[in-house]
Design an enzyme around this catalytic site. Structure first.
Site, mmCIF file in Angstrom:
data_model
loop_
_atom_site.group_PDB
_atom_site.id
_atom_site.type_symbol
_atom_site.label_atom_id
_atom_site.label_comp_id
_atom_site.label_asym_id
_atom_site.label_seq_id
_atom_site.Cartn_x
_atom_site.Cartn_y
_atom_site.Cartn_z
ATOM 1 N N ARG A 1 -49.231 2.419 26.717
ATOM 2 C CA ARG A 1 -48.989 3.181 25.487
ATOM 3 C C ARG A 1 -49.647 4.549 25.649
ATOM 4 N NH1 ARG A 1 -50.196 -2.040 23.201
ATOM 5 N NH2 ARG A 1 -48.286 -2.982 22.403
ATOM 6 N N ASP B 1 -58.462 -1.844 23.456
ATOM 7 C CA ASP B 1 -57.715 -0.702 23.981
ATOM 8 C C ASP B 1 -58.217 0.609 23.386
ATOM 9 O OD1 ASP B 1 -56.191 -2.454 25.424
ATOM 10 O OD2 ASP B 1 -54.570 -2.552 23.961
ATOM 11 N N GLU C 1 -58.956 -7.474 23.612
ATOM 12 C CA GLU C 1 -57.912 -7.793 22.631
ATOM 13 C C GLU C 1 -57.091 -8.999 23.056
ATOM 14 O OE1 GLU C 1 -55.248 -4.737 21.275
ATOM 15 O OE2 GLU C 1 -56.772 -3.207 21.564
ATOM 16 N N HIS D 1 -53.753 9.300 27.218
ATOM 17 C CA HIS D 1 -54.152 8.614 28.441
ATOM 18 C C HIS D 1 -53.348 9.156 29.615
ATOM 19 C CE1 HIS D 1 -56.113 6.059 25.634
ATOM 20 N NE2 HIS D 1 -55.007 5.489 25.203
ATOM 21 N N ASP E 1 -57.029 3.213 21.853
ATOM 22 C CA ASP E 1 -56.119 3.910 20.964
ATOM 23 C C ASP E 1 -56.551 3.602 19.541
ATOM 24 O OD1 ASP E 1 -55.280 1.301 20.566
ATOM 25 O OD2 ASP E 1 -53.404 1.541 21.655
ATOM 26 N N TYR F 1 -52.361 1.578 31.538
ATOM 27 C CA TYR F 1 -52.071 1.328 30.120
ATOM 28 C C TYR F 1 -50.699 1.858 29.743
ATOM 29 C CZ TYR F 1 -53.074 0.701 25.169
ATOM 30 O OH TYR F 1 -53.056 0.297 23.852
ATOM 31 N N GLU G 1 -55.397 1.600 17.214
ATOM 32 C CA GLU G 1 -55.456 0.181 16.879
ATOM 33 C C GLU G 1 -56.621 -0.497 17.586
ATOM 34 O OE1 GLU G 1 -53.622 -1.407 14.605
ATOM 35 O OE2 GLU G 1 -52.639 0.504 14.164
#
Length: 938
Positions: A326, A96, A10, A371, A98, A324, A100
């Site tokens: 988030r 990532d 990303e 996570h 997640d 990570y 998104e």
């Protein structure tokens, strides 16, 4: 000979590190976030604008199919990825893990259409071991996560596009509504409503200082009055928000407090230790950071905004310092617990850790997004001291906080003991000591001066610091906290022991209203209610600030009056949409979709068209009925004073008593710095009753005889000339010869009166001290400085919307200050024109410089421009938004702002709608669309 493997991440920042870890045979490129998004409905192909898709770019009648396009700013990126893919024999999507990130990977598949094997590569830290492990342990694309992200995106589009236009019509232009931002705004507004309704209560108490004896070296300690003749003395917690006592506690007023203090100070009044209690003390460490707790703690200890915290954490993650950032989960891997325990032993001793690792469990129901907690990366943590030459400023501060919290989370409990002393002072102090455990009487004895008062003091002695050697969690401010006598250093005393009363002080108190939300406490409350997700908390707060609903004042979030109107309209006409439980249930439903337990189309149908239990957004919009905009934007302050929220801001409206019953109501502006809870009825009357400031007459303009006055207007102080009233022409009556001022015949229609000259005062000027000469100089602007000897064009100095400047034909140059308009001479003006336009200013306004932008390849700089600070790569300029500061801007944040600017594209596209539509990608196909390529191994 085998070809290369293409890895797409990303963020551009990750590319270099990951490429180094993977080595030869791998090419790592970045998508720079999302490459596709829902197209604006106005840019749809003409044939799609008339159907159900035309309103939202989502076909609500046919499976809620969205219409995606590649943004203009990403076309170059997509072309580069396609070129790289042609020479690759395998594609690894390393976005990532997640919603998104999974959606970005899916959009890449849809757009790139790879003909080579595709694998999904995921990792939670950017270290060599983690990257190599991720490469060898890939998985298939998780279409359930993609469904959840797409549902969330469509939900937000439907919500915003249906509800926001109602706000535009009934409250004001440019407003917006959203499933999460509206709930967050309501929280802030409700807290301010509580503060508006709050009634303070007054009470008094006594604070005493005691010592073992009258010796000079005796240990003194403070204690607070807690009981009077056995009845508990009221503190702030005993009053409700209406100022009423909630129980039968004794309320001391000033007279009784002073009388009691005077009586207890008498030399003959004994002070006796009535009770000594001792309890073991144990305290556990806080869990490792989740996204929410990191934002809260960074706000408390580092004064970081939520956006700033996430920006710095993103930088630390992408540069391999932390895992990570988030996450909902406070759990740590075995690798992390082993590293934390080993570091605790090395730094604080073998007894600093418990016999077995601590295990923390989170509340997240979505295991696919749960996570590991945020922690230092690697199997051996780098201490902050070892990184002092590598990490600077905010990066170092946040890493230090994360490191301390992680290590402390695996350390032993802090232990000690808490002692509580009860001291009786008064005529029957000795009896009280003997009968300390007797039942409390219902009320104090008559004659307060003869009462026995009981004081209490507590102190905690830490005998084993445990995790406190590394870290202690911060606390939010407690309301009406009565901390007197707590955590005092207490001497060893015994029950029945007589001690000395060294000092006694009576104090008055007033209960305080509920504290306003800070970013930390709002994030905490949103998490408690289940509104939003870790990755959204920072953007939620940024959105309600940027929309003008909330203004930060110090750490507090203060709602603006416009937010009251918006929340009121939503509460009355979109009740379900701003219910906290309803909003939280949406998040849970998205989690169920992400877990594969719910279908996105069925859920969207229920939300938009309704179910047995819910009316549905479409029916709510269709059955709104009449909304009284005036009532929505009005708040009664008193019987004769109403607050109105108008297009140009809030104001008070009150009848004009001097103008008669038909007179237009008076309007009084509200000072911008006045917070809503400060607008009490008394304050409103003060504003309404303040004398109207008349015009300040400065004198006559000698050139035209017009009167010059200074005024204070909506946009600030200014000076103007008043046109003289025309005298009626004299006429003679032909019959009587009488001269009269009134003309006998109807005058011809008058020409439009000339607009009077006006000029704003400079920022350095004061309305109260402005004089006639200065006013005339202002009215005569623009000032002619002289003529350009080469072109013969006049050079003028003047003030504009964006500041003072010189003008020569169409060529302009900024002036350093408003005063320079009057001070600059022709040589100075010619010198400015001899320099490149903005050259000198830009050269001196390079506030920061970074490495090359990953998209343009040009160096990024932070500059100070006419409109404020901005970031630029020489091609794209992006204003630094409110909430960010120049000092906080990192390379990652600068690159992100530039990319956001590119994504938005130019303000006025050069292409027509038709040509834009022709370039739009084909409509996304049915459910098979998300079938990922089969997992293969290299």
């Amino acid at each position: 000979m085998p070809g290369k493997k293409l890895v797409i991440v990303e963020s551009p920042t990750k590319m270099k590190s990951i490429a180094n870890y993977l080595g030869e045979g791998y090419e790592v490129l970045s998508s720079v976030g999302h490459i596709r998004d829902l197209v604006e409905p106005k840019n749809l192909p003409p044939e799609l604008k008339k159907g159900s898709m035309g309103k939202f770019s989502v076909d609500v009648e046919n499976g809620f199919e969205p219409y995606y396009v590649v943004s203009d700013s990403k076309k170059k990126t997509v072309a580069e990825l396609k070129r790289a893919l042609k020479g690759a024999d395998e594609l690894l999507l390393a976005t990532d893990e997640d919603r998104e990130g999974e959606a970005i990977a899916w959009h890449l598949l849809q757009e790139l259409k790879p003909k080579v094997p595709v694998r999904r590569m995921v990792f939670h830290e950017i270290t060599k071991d983690a990257i190599l492990a991720a490469k060898d342990h890939t998985r298939e694309l998780d279409t359930a996560l993609v469904d959840a992200q797409e549902t969330r995106r469509i939900l937000d589009r439907l919500y915003g596009y249906e509800v926001s236009p109602v706000l535009w019509r009934k409250v004001g232009p440019g407003l917006s509504a959203g499933r999460v931002q509206s709930a967050a705004t309501r929280l802030v507004v409700e807290r301010e409503r509580e503060r508006l309704a709050f009634v303070a209560a007054s009470y008094w108490d006594l604070t005493a200082t005691f010592a073992e004896s009258d010796a000079a070296d005796a240990t003194a300690f403070e204690a607070r009055l807690v009981r009077l003749d056995g009845a508990r003395v009221a503190t702030g917690r005993d009053f409700d928000d209406a100022g009423r006592l909630k129980n039968d506690a004794v309320v001391l007023d000033e007279a009784s407090a002073r009388a009691l203090a005077s009586a207890l100070r008498a030399d003959t009044v004994p002070s006796t230790v009535a009770k000594v209690e001792s309890k073991p003390y144990s305290r556990k460490p806080a869990a490792p950071f989740t996204t929410s707790t990191l934002q809260q703690e960074a706000a408390r200890k580092l004064r970081f905004s939520a956006r700033q915290t996430m920006s710095v954490a993103q930088s630390l993650y992408e540069n391999g310092y932390i895992t990570y950032m988030r996450t909902d989960s406070p759990s740590l891997s075995k690798q992390a617990t082993d590293a934390a325990r080993a570091q605790a032993v090395a730094l604080y001793g073998a007894d600093s850790i418990p016999s077995s690792p601590r295990v923390y469990k989170g509340k997240s129901k979505n295991a696919q997004e749960a996570h590991e907690a945020i922690r230092p990366s690697g199997d051996t943590f780098r201490t902050p001291s070892s990184l002092q030459s590598t990490l600077r400023g905010n990066d170092f501060k946040l890493y230090d906080l994360i490191w301390k919290r992680t290590v402390a989370s695996q350390m032993a409990d802090a232990k000690g003991k808490t002692a509580t002393l009860t001291i009786a002072v008064g005529p029957t102090a000795a009896d009280t000591a003997v009968a300390a455990d007797a039942p409390e009487p219902a009320s104090p004895r008559p004659g307060i001066a003869n009462s026995t008062a009981e004081f209490s003091a507590s102190g905690t002695v830490i005998t084993f610091r445990g995790f406190l050697a590394a870290y202690e969690e911060g606390k939010d401010e407690e309301r009406n906290a009565d901390e007197g006598g707590k955590n005092a250093k207490l001497p060893p005393l015994e029950e029945g022991q007589v001690i000395a009363l060294a000092n006694l002080e009576s104090k008055d108190h007033e209960t305080s209203p509920p504290p306003r939300y800070t970013e930390a406490s709002l994030v905490k409350r949103l998490e408690e209610l289940g509104i939003g997700r870790p990755s959204t908390f920072a953007s939620i707060i940024s959105t309600i600030v940027d929309r003008g609903y909330v203004t930060p004042r110090g750490q507090a979030l203060v709602p603006n009056w416009i937010a009251f109107s918006v929340v009121r309209l939503l509460e009355e006409h979109f009740t379900d949409l701003v219910q906290y439980d309803f909003t939280a249930e949406m998040e849970e439903d998205l989690d169920r979709i992400a877990g594969g337990d719910a279908d996105r189309v069925d859920w969207l149908k229920g939300f938009y068209f309704g179910t047995d239990d819910y009316l549905g957004l479409r029916q709510i919009i269709d059955n709104l009925g009449d909304i009284d905009a005036r009532r929505i934007n009005s708040i009664p302050i008193a019987d004769d004073i109403t607050l109105r929220i108008g297009r140009y801001g809030p104001y008070l409206e009150t009848p004009d008593t001097e103008g008669g019953p038909d007179a237009t109501p008076r309007r009084v502006n509200i000072p911008a710095e006045l917070a809503p809870d400060e607008l009490t009825e008394a304050k409103a009357r003060e504003l309404v009753d303040a004398p109207v400031q008349g015009d300040l007459v400065l004198g006559l303009n000698p050139e035209n005889g017009k009167q010059v006055v200074a005024k204070d207007g909506r946009f600030g102080p200014y000076v103007t000339e008043l046109e003289p009233e025309l005298e009626p022409e004299a006429s003679v009556d032909p019959k009587t010869g009488e001269v009269t001022d009134a003309p006998k015949k109807k005058p011809a229609k008058k020409a439009a009166a000339p607009k009077p000259r006006t000029a704003s005062l400079f920022k350095s000027m004061d309305l109260a001290t402005i004089d006639l000469d200065t006013a005339l100089r202002l009215l005569d602007l623009p000032r002619t400085v002289g003529e350009d000897p080469e072109s013969g064009d006049a050079i003028t100095a003047q003030n504009g919307r964006y500041g003072p400047y010189l003008k020569k034909g169409t060529d302009t140059r900024s002036l350093p200050s408003e005063d320079a308009i009057f001070d600059i001479d022709l040589p100075g003006a010619l010198e400015l024109y001899a320099q490149p336009k903005y050259g000198a200013r830009r050269a001196s306004s390079s506030l920061k410089e970074f490495e090359a932008d990953p998209v343009s390849g040009k160096p990024i700089k932070v500059k100070d421009g006419r409109f404020g600070p901005y970031v630029t790569d020489g091609t794209t300029n992006a204003t630094i938004p409110r909430g960010d500061t120049v000092e906080e801007i990192t390379f990652e944040r600068a690159a992100e702002l530039l990319q956001i600017k590119r994504d938005k594209g130019p303000a006025k596209p050069r292409t027509t709608r038709a040509s834009t539509a022709k370039k739009a990608p084909a409509k996304k196909k049915a459910p098979a669309k998300k079938a990922a390529p089969k997992k293969t191994t290299s």
